[in-house]
Scaffold this motif. Structure first.
Motif: not given
Lengths: 729, 319
Positions: A515-516, A525-526, A531-535, A539-544
């Motif tokens: 999920p995105l 960010a709620t 720590g789930g897949l959405a999180a 995190a992946a987006r933030d690390s771009l």
């Protein structure tokens, strides 16, 4: 004494028949699990055996045995599976209705369920009933052992059509059935009546079949452990009721207008990021539609091979006091539900009841969730085989394509690209608030959102994201549901209308659907701490890195699926299977030809009188035929002797002796003397000796000579008028 | 003294004939078999191979009467069958029997006789009787016609009609002897051995007894089927205008009975049928024009039919 022996053999053969019926019944274990089957099948077999025993003790009952067996078997099924429908063990009208349903519907319900299925009576009933029929028929057909096995073989075929076994289980099952069949053949009346030929013939057929089946199962399993077995279940799904409900995607704006209204509550063992209500993956340019591929939720759902990263298991109890549709809050990968018997779409994880529930629904949901970090996600490619995430966009307006290209450039389809697209939307578009919320997710609305207003609800964000992603070749779909909420002091989380949310999901290789949240910047960010897949996706987006520093990750080459091309797959030739089949065929010829010749020789040796002498002659003829002697059906023994003269004088003399025997036995008009058959076979032995002197190459070639297994056909007279029409002019 | 068995009869005649006819044991076997089957034999081959010698040896070996008719174009039917001659003393016609009134009739160079004359043999060969002026005269039994003909000479010859050919049990071809046999023939001639030197080795009564025993040899129904199938196969052969008649099937089995006797057997096997198939069927087949143009021969067709017709492997009784 003889009568006692007969009764023992009757009992033994009945037991073997019952076992033969039990084995295929138990082979439904992959569908229901083994233990739920043991009790009803065992009870049915006991009932039928009691009928057999009654027939032995009370001869007058023999003609009633099938009826008695059926009645006792049905009672056994009733007591083990339909106890709730009886009155103190006595069948009632409900019992008969349930039995009728068992015959007509349970097999279909089972096919429409995920497996292992729930061992409920309405699903499992057809198995003990089928075993009952096979057992009763088998018991009545015991006089002919092969016929007695036929009902069980049919049941065996049915069980394998439901789900074919493979590997070790298949080997054990094949051996078990062969053992039981062999036992039945051994004690059958055919054996008592010395019809040894037929018995051996049957065994000759069964033994290589079992051996080849076992070897084939082992080889195929070793060669290809992944491809699922063919099953009747493959194209089965539950037909949904025709009632129409408001699409949850279209309800988002309406719910946002009544934000404080509670929807459902839950208590979970870990924070929940998102609750999905439905998933929409079909789009016709105006409307987003869910898939209709639902099955009855079985006992559990096994993990699929699509997710290769580690998974964690969670569970929650959900209370849904006023369901306004058939959907139940669910998760991406649910594996067990208790409290209700819902339908499930295994591809999307959506749960729904078969019709809108009348009252509150309480249930416990267990699910799995992949565990992966954000940076790790960014290194992943998209799952090009998730075709359902690519279809249905059709020809999108060029302006939208331009926006997609502007968002991610010419990067190849990967999760990083998907994440970049999400970042693009969250940076350039705003989440609508207030009373006048935009609605609609058709192409016109999306164009207005993307090109003009730049303001939308999660409905427009998710739909726009999916259209843009699909135009870039990224499999994507819309999920509609609610944000998870923190628990209250009592540990119960209350989900309100305000938590309603639509989000896009993209298919990631080895992870499944991720999920995105392209609305993140607007809403905040709620769930990052969950720590789930959405999180992880957040995190992946933030690390771009910034867009101008983005580089494509190093990915293995994957077929570039595009929405316009429909994501065509390459056809993979199953070379391993072809090779295995070829090797199996070669082995079949190598072993079965000499084996069949030995068996044929042994069968011939058992013949007596004139037939025994003729059998010796045909054996000698086939031996020489295998060694290349030109043999025709018009040949007599003496002519064969002349043809075989190059093989030596002793062989020639042996054939002449055989010729004298054949002449005397067949044409003199007198009875064959008892010593004629041994004398004839002594000549054959001489022939064998004569041939044994040939080189090993010749002998191996003769042993494998396939043509000498065929009966000698009638040659065609070249000039016969009967064949003249077939001759070329 | 007990009567000799058919095999002993065969042995005696065969050994006797082979003192003159050297190097042709199979031809002699077939000829004696024809004698035992009481069937007529047509010996056909080029001049000088011993056709007449073979016929004379056979005739001399049995104790009955024999006569020789040299067929010439001016031979008349009456010369063969006999004629009614007016006897002035007793003032009535008397029958003067012709050459066919003997146990063994040697019809030498039969194809030199006119068809009218040849036809005079039709009745006597099939019915063993001669009808002259409405009076039937029976010829002595056993009755055997041994005819010779030269197949390559066309000048002054008349081809045998099919009806006449069909009445011969076998057609034998003597063939050239091998070198050793030819040397023996020359040496025998130098030593003065000739058919006239031969003495009868079997009495007429013994021969008739042997003929009766041969007729009683066991023939399984399946063997009869086999013979019928062979004949039928010739009728359906595209290279043949006419195949073997039912008389041909009967001749096949009767000849096989006799050949079985020469193997000292009292029953017929498929091998016996095969052994006599060519001499019995060969002259009964009439080839099509195309087949003749294609150099096909009756011999090759019979061999083809034999190879293609399955030999029986189980008797009618299953035993």
């Amino acid at each position: 004494m003889e009568r006692g022996d007969g009764a023992v053999k009757e009992r033994l053969s009945a037991l073997f028949v019952l076992l033969a019926a039990a084995v295929p019944g138990l082979l439904f274990a992959p569908v229901f699990g083994l233990w739920p089957l043991v009790l009803p099948i065992g009870a049915v077999l006991v009932g039928v055996y009691v009928a057999v025993e009654l027939g032995l003790r009370v001869p007058a009952l023999v003609s009633w045995r099938p009826l008695v067996g059926l009645v006792l078997g049905l009672l056994a099924v009733t007591w083990t599976e339909l106890g709730a429908t009886t009155a103190a063990g006595i069948p009632t009208g409900s019992t008969f209705r349930a039995l009728a349903d068992g015959v007509t519907r349970s097999w279909q319900l089972t096919l429409q369920s995920t497996w292992p299925a729930r061992p409920d009576a309405q699903l499992i009933l057809f198995i003990p009933l089928a075993v009952l029929v096979a057992a009763v028929l088998g018991v009545e057909l015991r006089r002919w052992a092969l016929a007695a096995l036929a009902p069980s073989v049919v049941l065996l075929g049915l069980s394998q059509a439901y789900l074919a076994m493979s590997g070790r289980d298949a080997v054990l099952a094949a051996l078990g059935f062969a053992l039981v069949a062999g036992g039945l053949l051994a004690v059958s009346r055919e054996a008592r009546e010395h019809q040894a030929t037929r018995r051996v013939g049957a065994l000759t057929l069964i033994a290589p079949t079992v051996v080849l089946a076992v070897a084939g199962a082992l080889v195929v399993t070793w060669a290809d452990p992944v491809t699922p077995a063919i099953s009747l279940r493959q194209n089965q799904s539950v037909p949904l009721p025709q009632a129409r409900y408001t699409n949850p995607l279209d309800e988002i704006a309406e719910r946002k207008l009544k934000p404080a209204a509670p929807v459902f509550t839950y208590r979970s063992d870990a924070p929940v990021e998102l609750w999905r209500i439905t998933v929409l993956d079909r789009f016709d340019g105006a409307t987003w539609l869910p898939s209709q591929n639902y099955r009855w939720m079985g006992a559990t759902i096994a993990p699929t091979g699509a997710v290769t990263v580690p998974v964690k298991e969670f569970s929650a109890t959900v209370q849904y006091p006023h369901p306004d549709g058939p959907w139940l809050p669910s998760q991406l990968l649910p594996y067990a539900v208790s409290g209700v018997a819902p339908l499930i779409d295994e591809e999307t994880g959506v749960l729904q009841l078969n019709g809108k529930p009348a009252g509150p629904v309480d249930y416990k949901l267990s699910w799995r969730e992949p565990v992966i970090s954000g940076p790790e996600l960014n290194k992943r490619g998209i799952d090009a085989h998730a075709e359902s995430g690519l279809g249905g966009v059709g020809a999108i307006p060029p302006t939208l394509s331009d926006i997609a290209e502007k968002a991610v450039g010419n990067r190849r389809a990967s999760f990083q690209t998907a994440s970049e697209l999400s970042r693009f939307l969250s940076k350039n578009y705003r989440l609508a608030t207030g009373k006048n919320l935009p609605t609609g997710a058709g192409l016109p609305q999306l164009q207005a959102f993307l090109e003009q207003s730049h303001i939308g609800t999660s409905q427009q964000f998710a739909a726009a994201y999916v259209v843009l992603a699909r135009s870039l070749g990224i499999p994507a779909r819309i999920a509609v549901g609610y944000h998870g909420v923190p628990p209250g002091p009592d540990g119960i989380s209350v989900v309100h209308n305000d938590d309603v949310f639509a989000w896009p999901e993209v298919a990631v290789e080895g992870v499944g659907w991720v999920p995105l949240d392209p609305t993140e910047s607007a809403k905040g960010a709620t769930s990052k701490s969950s720590g789930g897949l959405a999180a992880a996706a957040a995190a992946a987006r933030d690390s771009l890195p910034p867009p101008d520093q983005l580089e494509d990750p190093e990915l293995p080459p994957t077929p570039q699926a595009s929405a316009a091309q429909g994501g065509r797959r390459s056809i993979e030739v199953p070379w391993v299977v072809v090779a295995v089949v070829l090797v199996a065929l070669i082995l079949l010829v190598l072993f079965s030809v000499p084996l069949l010749k030995v068996v044929r020789g042994r069968r011939r040796r058992r013949l007596t009188g004139a037939r025994g002498v003729v059998a010796a002659w045909t054996e000698a003829r086939d031996l020489l035929r295998a060694h290349g002697v030109p043999v025709t059906s018009g040949m007599t023994v003496r002519e064969l002797a002349e043809a075989a003269r190059p093989f030596g004088d002793s062989l020639h003399a042996a054939l002449l002796r055989l010729a004298e025997l054949v002449d005397a036995v067949l044409w003199s008009g007198g009875a064959a003397p008892p010593e004629a058959v041994p004398a004839a076979w002594a000549s054959v032995k001489q022939v064998r000796k004569g041939l044994a002197g040939r080189g090993a190459r010749h002998r191996v070639r003769a042993a494998l000579h396939l043509d000498s297994l065929r009966p000698l056909g009638l040659p065609t007279i070249v000039g016969s008028r009967a064949s003249a029409g077939r001759l070329p002019a | 003294m007990s009567k000799p068995s058919p095999y002993e009869v065969y042995e005696r005649i065969s050994n006797n004939v082979q003192t003159v006819v050297r190097g042709k044991p199979q031809v002699v076997r077939l000829a004696v078999a024809a004698l035992l089957a009481e069937g007529h034999v047509l010996v056909e081959d080029v001049p000088g191979l011993g056709k007449t010698t073979l016929a004379r040896c056979l005739a001399r070996s049995i104790g009955g009467t024999w006569s020789r008719i040299q067929f010439t174009p001016d031979l008349l039917p009456g010369d063969i069958t006999g004629v009614q001659v007016y006897h002035q003393k007793v003032e009535r016609f008397e029958f003067h029997s012709g050459g066919v009134f003997a146990n063994v009739v040697l019809a030498d160079e039969i194809n030199r006789g006119t068809p009218k004359t040849q036809s005079a043999l039709l009745e006597v060969m099939s019915e063993r009787t001669v009808t002259v002026d409405s009076v039937r005269h029976e010829v002595p039994r056993p009755f055997l016609v041994i005819a010779t003909q030269n197949p390559i000479e066309m000048e002054g010859t008349y081809r045998l009609p099919e009806a006449q050919l069909d009445r011969f049990l076998m057609r034998l071809q003597v063939g050239y002897p091998d070198l050793d046999a030819e040397i023996m023939i020359i040496m025998s001639d130098c030593a003065g051995v000739s058919p006239d030197e031969l003495n009868p080795v079997v009495s007429l009564a013994d021969l008739q007894q042997a003929v009766a025993q041969v007729r009683a040899a066991h023939v399984d129904r399946v063997i009869c089927q086999y013979a019928a199938r062979l004949a039928d196969a010739t009728r359906n052969h595209v290279d043949l205008r006419y195949g073997a008649s039912p008389r041909g099937s009967i001749a096949l089995v009767r000849a096989a009975q006799a050949i079985a006797a020469t193997h000292n057997r009292g029953f017929v096997t498929p091998d016996d049928i095969k052994e006599v198939a060519l001499p019995v069927l060969g002259h009964r087949l009439i080839l099509t024009s195309d087949a003749e143009l294609n150099q096909r021969s009756a011999t090759s067709i019979v061999e083809e039919v034999l190879a293609a017709t399955p030999a029986p492997t189980m008797s009618a009784t299953g035993g």
